[in-house]
Design a protein around this motif. Structure first.
Motif: not given
Length: 244
Positions: A44-47, A52-55, A60-62, A65-67
């Motif tokens: 959802i949020i790119s690392s 796309p949608r990077h924060i 934790e990107y992986d 909740e972020n998938l």
């Protein structure tokens, strides 16, 4: 940091092997039993800083909740149309899809359990009650014990046909004629019981299309004819039951 096996299994299980947007099945088998994985585990949020949608402040990107589990086409779409597919929208899609999977499985289990439950129909002894079951219905479900003679075939067949004929015209007649039909049905009930049968029935709603359980429903009359000695018949003394 890569997606852990535990997180991956959790994501696929909660997503039901379906794309969260189009609901397409993601692992499919061919006739030769070869399996093809059409699913992609999407962030959802790119690392990546340019992703796309990077924060940048996300710890934790992986994690789960972020998938989001998607087909290849929709993965490409959400990463290209970032103005449309915002973080908030994708989190809503994720939650909504996983609830859909949970409820779909629950509904399927409930339906299977319901189908396995024994079906009890009340005995019909009144012509008026029988008419109320068939009055302006859209369909009929009938059943009867095995036929043992031609005479029995003609009688049972004639009785069922009379019910359907009365039901088919019930929406086009006046109140007086409905009373008359109830009277005629009472005579048929008396006759069929004198020949050694009981009538059971109910009026219910069923989906118009069996393959679409949530489609519009129509009224269906169920009529079952059983020999009096049929062991499937359960006799209940309601008066004694009420006094217990």
């Amino acid at each position: 940091m890569a997606i852990s096996d535990k997180t991956r299994k959790f994501l696929w299980a909660k997503s039901g092997n379906r794309c969260a947007i189009c609901k397409a099945e993601l692992i499919t088998s061919t006739v030769s039993f070869d399996e093809f994985n059409l699913g992609e585990e999407c962030h959802i949020i790119s690392s990546k800083p340019t992703g796309p949608r990077h924060i940048p402040s996300l710890e934790e990107y992986d994690n789960y909740e972020n998938l989001l589990l998607l087909c290849k086409n929709h993965h490409k779409e959400i990463d290209e149309l970032t103005d449309t597919y915002t973080e908030e929208l994708l989190r809503y899609i994720k939650t909504n899809h996983e609830n859909w999977v949970k409820n779909t499985i629950k509904d399927a289990i409930d339906k299977e359990q319901k189908d396995e439950e024994p079906k009890f129909l009340s005995r019909i002894t009144s012509g008026k009650d029988l008419f109320n079951i068939i009055n302006e219905v859209y369909g009929y479900r009938t059943d009867y014990d095995d036929i043992k003679s031609e005479e029995e075939m003609n009688f049972i067949g004639g009785f069922i046909q009379a019910l359907i004929d009365y039901g088919d015209i019930s929406g086009m007649i006046e109140a007086h004629d409905k009373v008359r039909i109830g009277y005629e049905l009472q005579k048929l009930i008396d006759e069929i019981e004198n020949k050694g049968y009981y009538i059971f029935g109910e009026r219910g709603l069923e989906p118009m299309f069996s393959h679409q359980p949530k489609s519009d429903k129509w009224t269906v009359a169920t009529i079952i004819i059983k020999r009096k000695e049929n062991p499937e018949i359960i006799k209940i003394d309601l008066e004694n039951l009420a006094n217990e």
